[in-house]
Design a protein around this motif. Structure first.
Motif, mmCIF file in Angstrom:
data_model
loop_
_atom_site.group_PDB
_atom_site.id
_atom_site.type_symbol
_atom_site.label_atom_id
_atom_site.label_comp_id
_atom_site.label_asym_id
_atom_site.label_seq_id
_atom_site.Cartn_x
_atom_site.Cartn_y
_atom_site.Cartn_z
ATOM 1 N N ALA A 151 53.183 62.585 25.067
ATOM 2 C CA ALA A 151 52.582 63.377 26.158
ATOM 3 C C ALA A 151 51.741 64.519 25.609
ATOM 4 N N THR A 152 52.215 65.147 24.547
ATOM 5 C CA THR A 152 51.558 66.359 24.047
ATOM 6 C C THR A 152 50.566 66.073 22.919
ATOM 7 N N SER A 153 50.356 64.792 22.603
ATOM 8 C CA SER A 153 49.542 64.437 21.435
ATOM 9 C C SER A 153 48.044 64.620 21.653
ATOM 10 N N GLY A 154 47.631 64.676 22.914
ATOM 11 C CA GLY A 154 46.198 64.701 23.185
ATOM 12 C C GLY A 154 45.612 63.308 23.351
ATOM 13 N N ASN A 155 46.421 62.268 23.171
ATOM 14 C CA ASN A 155 45.940 60.896 23.376
ATOM 15 C C ASN A 155 45.631 60.693 24.868
ATOM 16 N N PRO A 156 44.377 60.316 25.198
ATOM 17 C CA PRO A 156 43.979 60.220 26.612
ATOM 18 C C PRO A 156 44.663 59.107 27.395
ATOM 19 N N SER A 157 45.411 58.254 26.735
ATOM 20 C CA SER A 157 46.103 57.174 27.444
ATOM 21 C C SER A 157 47.365 57.635 28.158
ATOM 22 N N PHE A 158 47.767 58.890 27.952
ATOM 23 C CA PHE A 158 48.977 59.395 28.610
ATOM 24 C C PHE A 158 48.593 60.463 29.619
ATOM 25 N N PHE A 159 49.154 60.360 30.817
ATOM 26 C CA PHE A 159 48.874 61.401 31.808
ATOM 27 C C PHE A 159 50.031 61.623 32.770
ATOM 28 N N LEU A 160 49.833 62.639 33.597
ATOM 29 C CA LEU A 160 50.894 63.166 34.458
ATOM 30 C C LEU A 160 51.197 62.232 35.628
ATOM 31 N N GLY A 161 52.465 61.946 35.823
ATOM 32 C CA GLY A 161 52.937 61.204 36.993
ATOM 33 C C GLY A 161 54.388 61.595 37.170
ATOM 34 N N THR A 162 54.680 62.345 38.230
ATOM 35 C CA THR A 162 56.015 62.953 38.309
ATOM 36 C C THR A 162 57.126 61.953 38.609
ATOM 37 N N GLY A 175 44.032 61.328 33.697
ATOM 38 C CA GLY A 175 44.319 60.472 34.858
ATOM 39 C C GLY A 175 43.050 60.063 35.582
ATOM 40 N N PRO A 176 42.270 61.059 36.075
ATOM 41 C CA PRO A 176 41.046 60.671 36.793
ATOM 42 C C PRO A 176 40.085 59.849 35.928
ATOM 43 N N ARG A 177 40.039 60.142 34.638
ATOM 44 C CA ARG A 177 39.121 59.344 33.789
ATOM 45 C C ARG A 177 39.575 57.899 33.763
ATOM 46 N N PHE A 178 40.898 57.692 33.642
ATOM 47 C CA PHE A 178 41.388 56.311 33.603
ATOM 48 C C PHE A 178 41.129 55.605 34.935
ATOM 49 N N TYR A 179 41.355 56.325 36.027
ATOM 50 C CA TYR A 179 41.153 55.737 37.362
ATOM 51 C C TYR A 179 39.673 55.703 37.769
ATOM 52 N N LYS A 180 38.801 56.242 36.920
ATOM 53 C CA LYS A 180 37.356 56.315 37.208
ATOM 54 C C LYS A 180 37.090 57.105 38.483
ATOM 55 N N LEU A 181 37.761 58.228 38.618
ATOM 56 C CA LEU A 181 37.559 59.125 39.757
ATOM 57 C C LEU A 181 37.031 60.452 39.226
ATOM 58 N N PRO A 182 36.329 61.208 40.072
ATOM 59 C CA PRO A 182 35.795 62.490 39.588
ATOM 60 C C PRO A 182 36.913 63.475 39.252
ATOM 61 N N LEU A 183 36.656 64.351 38.288
ATOM 62 C CA LEU A 183 37.623 65.408 37.975
ATOM 63 C C LEU A 183 37.573 66.448 39.088
ATOM 64 N N ASN A 184 38.701 67.086 39.369
ATOM 65 C CA ASN A 184 38.712 68.157 40.370
ATOM 66 C C ASN A 184 37.923 69.342 39.843
ATOM 67 N N GLU A 185 37.271 70.044 40.750
ATOM 68 C CA GLU A 185 36.430 71.175 40.322
ATOM 69 C C GLU A 185 37.135 72.518 40.479
ATOM 70 N N ASP A 186 38.113 72.611 41.385
ATOM 71 C CA ASP A 186 38.764 73.924 41.549
ATOM 72 C C ASP A 186 39.869 74.092 40.499
ATOM 73 N N THR A 187 40.442 75.285 40.461
ATOM 74 C CA THR A 187 41.418 75.587 39.405
ATOM 75 C C THR A 187 42.736 76.075 40.007
ATOM 76 N N ILE A 188 43.741 76.076 39.172
ATOM 77 C CA ILE A 188 45.034 76.698 39.507
ATOM 78 C C ILE A 188 45.361 77.696 38.403
ATOM 79 N N THR A 189 46.266 78.601 38.707
ATOM 80 C CA THR A 189 46.686 79.590 37.714
ATOM 81 C C THR A 189 48.194 79.532 37.549
ATOM 82 N N LEU A 190 48.622 79.467 36.305
ATOM 83 C CA LEU A 190 50.048 79.550 35.986
ATOM 84 C C LEU A 190 50.292 80.858 35.252
ATOM 85 N N GLU A 191 51.322 81.571 35.687
ATOM 86 C CA GLU A 191 51.611 82.888 35.102
ATOM 87 C C GLU A 191 52.960 82.860 34.401
ATOM 88 N N ARG A 192 53.024 83.636 33.319
ATOM 89 C CA ARG A 192 54.312 83.724 32.626
ATOM 90 C C ARG A 192 55.214 84.703 33.389
#
Ligand code: NCD
Ligand code: ZN
Length: 346
Positions: A239-250, A300-317
């Motif tokens: 998951a953390t390798s940076g390999n684009p074949s792995f993506f988020l799915g809860t 994920g979107p690249r694999f599914y051939k869908l556009p990337l989301n344009e808005d952002t989220i913020t995570l705080e410590r």
């Protein structure tokens, strides 16, 4: 060494595998997913399963109707493959923008999968068509043969079914869903670019001991079942390798309390409410914050051939205590009673 950041701003993520359920449960769980994710691949294992274009349109409308005012969220619908689903129905759903993908549950592999596929040979015309129209196939990759030990079902699926399937349909785009073993991680890492995998938060955090710690802990029971520690470590590496074949799915899979606390408890972990914080903890522990955005929001979107989301989220410590149980259906969230280091703002 650069100091650990106190805030992360990233492209809004998507969840490429979620169970949103229906009716009262849908209303309870949908806001948690919609708060974090712009889109989600919605699993079709309702009762009865979503096997037609009309059923998917109706379910999509129920999801949209359950969305709280002011929340933007796009459900991406899937078709539940059965032995006799017609290639024409799938193609129509795909071309009309209703079915983003189709889900293969081997019959009786998991919750509400009795109507699943009994033998891949039954659906070869369907797979042929999906390959021709470039419609992704999502696989619950476990054999159901009772002679195979439950902890080996995923690894055996690769040998018996996935390798032959890749050979028969080399141009079919395939997502190996919620992988749980080093064999699956290796297979996908080595695999062709048309093969990807989702990884859940819980399989990155727990191994099979969690189900038996101090007693029988059904809140840690899901399918595919958590495996040995070495598998968890392999998944964290993938998951953390940076390999684009792995993506988020809860694979967030809520069940009413009575369904979990029973002599025959349901499989499923409800991780939606703190999913991003849960994944982020793993990336931070692995020293791989630089790969988090790609895993959560780009691969994920690249694999599914869908556009990337344009808005952002913020995570705080900001430390937050996860409640032991949630109001309403009495759902126990993953990380119940633990403190998480990060918090999604807003
Ligand atoms: C899922 C469910 O409850 O629908 N359960 C689970 O343990 N993941 C089904 C599934 O995805 O296997
Ligand atoms: Zn699932």
């Amino acid at each position: 060494m650069t100091p650990a950041p106190d805030q992360l701003v990233l492209r809004r993520p998507d969840d490429w595998h979620v169970h949103l359920r229906d009716d009262v449960m849908l209303e309870q769980v949908l806001p948690a997913t919609a708060r974090q994710f712009a889109r989600a691949i919605v699993m079709p294992n309702l009762r009865p399963p979503v096997t037609t274009v009309d059923a998917a349109i109706a379910y999509r409308q129920r999801i949209e109707a359950a969305l709280p005012q002011g929340m933007a969220f796009t459900p991406l619908m899937t078709a539940y493959l059965t032995d006799d689903i017609s290639p024409d129905e799938l193609e129509r759903g795909h071309s009309e923008g209703v079915f983003t993908a189709a889900k293969l549950y081997p019959a009786n592999a998991t919750t509400n999968s009795a109507a699943g596929v009994s033998d891949l040979a039954c659906i070869s015309a369907v797979l042929e068509r999906m390959q021709a129209i470039d419609m992704p196939l999502l696989i619950h990759g476990e054999v159901t043969d009772p002679d195979i030990d439950i902890f080996d079902r995923e690894a055996v699926f690769i040998e018996r079914h996935l390798i032959p399937l890749r050979r028969q349909f080399p141009q079919l785009r395939v997502v190996f869903e919620h992988i749980t073993t080093e064999q699956a991680a290796q297979f996908v890492a080595d695999g062709d670019p048309l093969m990807a995998a989702t990884i859940t938060p819980h399989h990155l955090h727990i191994n099979r001991n969690a189900m038996f710690q101090g007693g029988l802990r059904s809140d840690f029971y899901c399918l595919p079942v958590a495996k040995r520690e070495r598998h968890r470590l392999a998944l964290r590496q993938a998951a953390t390798s940076g390999n684009p074949s792995f993506f988020l799915g809860t694979d967030s899979a809520p069940h009413p309390r009575a369904g979990k606390e029973s002599s025959c408890g349901c499989a499923g972990i409800y991780n939606a409410p703190y999913a991003l914080e849960s994944y982020l903890a793993v990336f931070e522990e692995e020293g791989a914050l630089q790969h988090f955005e790609a895993f959560a929001s780009e691969n994920g979107p690249r694999f599914y051939k869908l556009p990337l989301n344009e808005d952002t989220i913020t995570l705080e410590r900001t430390a937050q205590l996860v409640p032991a149980q949630l109001e309403g259906e009495g759902l126990v969230p993953f990380h119940a009673s633990e403190v998480l280091d990060w918090r999604l703002a807003g």
